[in-house]
Enzyme design. Structure first.
Site, PDB file in Angstrom:
ATOM      1  N   TYR A 105       1.149  -3.950  11.816  1.00 19.80           N
ATOM      2  CA  TYR A 105       1.167  -2.667  11.550  1.00 19.80           C
ATOM      3  C   TYR A 105       1.992  -1.905  12.469  1.00 19.80           C
ATOM      4  O   TYR A 105       2.694  -0.962  11.961  1.00 19.80           O
ATOM      5  CB  TYR A 105      -0.311  -2.260  11.441  1.00 19.80           C
ATOM      6  CG  TYR A 105      -0.979  -2.818  10.331  1.00 19.80           C
ATOM      7  CD1 TYR A 105      -1.243  -4.073  10.214  1.00 19.80           C
ATOM      8  CD2 TYR A 105      -1.386  -2.064   9.238  1.00 19.80           C
ATOM      9  CE1 TYR A 105      -1.842  -4.641   8.962  1.00 19.80           C
ATOM     10  CE2 TYR A 105      -2.005  -2.497   8.089  1.00 19.80           C
ATOM     11  CZ  TYR A 105      -2.256  -3.834   8.181  1.00 19.80           C
ATOM     12  OH  TYR A 105      -2.820  -4.456   7.108  1.00 19.80           O
ATOM     13  N   ASN A 162     -10.465  -2.392   3.003  1.00 24.44           N
ATOM     14  CA  ASN A 162     -10.017  -2.244   1.604  1.00 24.44           C
ATOM     15  C   ASN A 162     -11.458  -1.921   0.866  1.00 24.44           C
ATOM     16  O   ASN A 162     -12.465  -1.834   1.487  1.00 24.44           O
ATOM     17  CB  ASN A 162      -9.714  -3.805   1.216  1.00 24.44           C
ATOM     18  CG  ASN A 162      -8.245  -4.061   1.466  1.00 24.44           C
ATOM     19  OD1 ASN A 162      -7.519  -3.033   1.299  1.00 24.44           O
ATOM     20  ND2 ASN A 162      -7.771  -5.395   1.528  1.00 24.44           N
ATOM     21  N   HIS A 164       0.885  -1.283  -0.141  1.00 25.99           N
ATOM     22  CA  HIS A 164       0.016  -0.100  -0.114  1.00 25.99           C
ATOM     23  C   HIS A 164       0.819   1.339  -0.030  1.00 25.99           C
ATOM     24  O   HIS A 164       0.578   2.263   0.754  1.00 25.99           O
ATOM     25  CB  HIS A 164      -0.805  -0.097   1.454  1.00 25.99           C
ATOM     26  CG  HIS A 164      -1.900  -0.913   1.186  1.00 25.99           C
ATOM     27  ND1 HIS A 164      -3.269  -0.827   0.993  1.00 25.99           N
ATOM     28  CD2 HIS A 164      -1.844  -2.197   1.538  1.00 25.99           C
ATOM     29  CE1 HIS A 164      -3.956  -1.977   0.984  1.00 25.99           C
ATOM     30  NE2 HIS A 164      -3.262  -2.766   1.479  1.00 25.99           N
TER      31      HIS A 164
END
Ligand code: HEM
EC number: 1.11.1.6
Length: 498
Positions: A336, A126, A53
């Site tokens: 993350y 998403n 991303h």
């Protein structure tokens, strides 16, 4: 009068265009520190791009509650109709690097950071309600197939379809990716989904399983492969242009937020695993419940500061919102924040896009870029437990209700069964019309055209399990189009002056 230019240490700068030299022809003096400083800053202007991303577009805005869902969740951002919460959005493609073209066929990221009064809630979703794999151990391999081949340094359709053919549960998501929805015209014309099953818990300690949906109010708009190719030939930044200009002109994009809710005890009722990220929850069984409206209405003044520095993580949740047994989700809760510590540094949460609007009091200590004040509010209270009545203490009333798990811990391999083909079959045969199916066949053919015959055959076998017409349609389209990459170069184009 214009402002005085200064050094980073605040001293007035006599010049910003002429370096200090021993004579008019040079050389420069080592003592021209501001020249060195300027070059050194330039060398440090880039940070690692996101491992996935990397290419993204973002904006600031507001979420407004329009419907009461307090029976499901105690989350403060939903506590009353009319309540507004500031939001930072970031949309992205998955595979392309930071300089990749916007209008490429790919899944789009749909990240929202809600600055709630009880901390930040990150909805890192998403534009598709499902995903390619359902076991996190497969994620790094999957991403590898989407990125560049180590030898050719090119994207590899062979690797993509080889991997997908070995993971037939991916066919649901691959179908969406190769459908019209695979190239939205820009972020304003696509939906967002939390994709995973999350949980809500209310003031009575009841838990509900929940899915998040953000439906575009601008309508769905998509490019065909041909349209996208032409567009990329004229601009690679079409999303940034469309989004920035729309917001600049006051045409603020909006989405309606919905949830699907399943009572905690019902998780065994569906004939599929409701925590499986390759499955949707049928709307007929779990109808959409309206919650509120998202409006993105401000372009950040500095893209790097607000969007490149944005650190989204499923680990950022607030009281009233929890996880589920979805194993992909647990991996993301770890992954993350780890990525952010590497990409942005230890104190990434203190950067402007990530800093909560609510008070922050913690005992984490020093490290590089520790630029914020003592977080406990009392300089003596730098450890815990301590004697100080004004020092921050944890509050068990915010503990979420226990998550019931009946489990023997071992590797539960999830076999691919007919259940995995029911939903893609319904999408292919019942939801798509003839024209959409035709485009799906041809989009897939274009993507897999360069693959070897054995990989093609293995993928046709997966499509066959979805629907025989699907396999036959894609096979025919591949044969019609041939190897799309095998277009010969017929003439030389000189590039040097003779
Ligand atoms: C085990 C599965 C997954 C892992 C380990 C994973 C890991 C990552 C990592 C490391 C990043 C880069 C973060 C950064 O540097 O800022 C990222 C970005 C992202 N991922 Fe995942 N991911 C997974 C699955 C998913 C799924 C299922 C979704 C959507 C439902 C998703 C949506 C996103 C989005 C939207 C971003 C970009 C966030 C932003 O805008 O900054 N990922 N992922």
């Amino acid at each position: 009068m214009s402002k005085r230019l200064t050094t980073t240490a605040g001293a007035p700068m006599p010049s910003n265009d002429t370096s200090k030299t021993a004579g008019p022809r040079g050389p420069v003096l080592l003592e021209d520190y501001q020249l060195i400083e300027k070059l050194a800053h330039q060398n440090r202007e880039r940070i690692p791009e996101r491992v996935v991303h990397a290419k993204g577009w973002g904006a600031l805005g507001t979420f407004t509650v329009t419907h009461d869902i307090t029976k499901y969740t105690r989350a403060k951002l939903f506590s009353e109709v009319g309540k507004k919460t500031e939001v930072l959005s970031r949309w992205s493609t998955v595979a392309g690097e930071q300089g990749a073209a916007d209008a490429e066929r790919d899944v789009r990221g749909f990240s929202l950071k809600f600055y709630t009064e009880e901390g930040n809630w990150d909805m890192v979703g998403n534009n598709t309600p499902i995903f390619f794999v359902r076991d996190p151990l497969k994620f790094p391999d999957f991403i590898r197939t989407q990125k560049r081949h180590p030898k050719t340094n090119l994207r590899s359709p062979e690797a993509m379809f080889d991997f997908w053919a070995a993971q037939p549960e991916s066919v649901h998501q691959v179908t969406i990716l190769m459908s019209d929805r695979g190239i939205p015209t820009n972020p304003m014309h696509m939906n967002g989904y939390g994709s995973h099953t999350y949980s809500f818990w209310n003031n009575d300690g009841e838990r509900f399983w929940v899915k998040f949906h953000f439906k575009t109010q601008q309508g769905h708009k998509h490019y065909t492969n041909d349209e996208a190719e032409k567009l990329i030939g004229s601009t690679r930044e079409s999303y940034q242009e469309d989004l920035f200009n729309a917001i600049d002109e006051g045409k603020f994009p909006k989405w309606t937020m919905f949830i699907q809710v399943m009572p905690e005890a019902d998780a065994d009722r569906p004939d599929f695993n409701p925590f499986d990220l390759t499955k949707v929850w049928p709307h007929s069984d779990y109808p959409l419940i309206e919650v509120g409206e998202l409006e993105m209405n401000k372009n950040p003044d500095n893209y790097f500061q607000w969007i490149e520095n944005a650190a989204y993580s499923p680990s950022n949740k607030v009281p009233g919102i929890g996880y589920s047994p979805d194993k992909m989700l647990q991996a993301r809760v770890f992954s993350y924040a780890d990525a952010h510590r590497y990409r942005l540094g230890t104190h990434y949460e203190a950067l402007p896009p990530n800093a909560p609007k609510s008070a922050v009091h913690h005992y984490h200590k020093d490290g590089s870029m520790r630029f914020f004040q003592n977080d406990t509010g009392n300089p003596d209270a730098y450890y815990e437990p301590n004697q100080y009545s004004d020092a921050p203490v944890a509050d068990m009333s915010f503990e979420e209700p226990p998550l019931r798990i009946d489990a023997d811990a071992f590797r539960h391999e999830q076999e691919v069964t007919d259940v995995d083909f029911v939903q893609p079959r319904a999408l292919y045969a019942e939801v798509l019309n003839d024209e959409q199916r035709h485009r799906l066949h041809h989009n897939m053919a274009a993507a897999m055209g360069p693959c070897s015959q054995p990989v093609k055959e293995r993928w046709y076998a997966v499509l066959e399990r979805v629907h025989p017409d699907y396999a036959a349609g894609v096979r025919k389209a591949v044969e019609e189009e041939g190897d799309v990459n095998a277009v010969p170069v017929t003439e030389d184009t000189p590039v040097h002056a003779k």
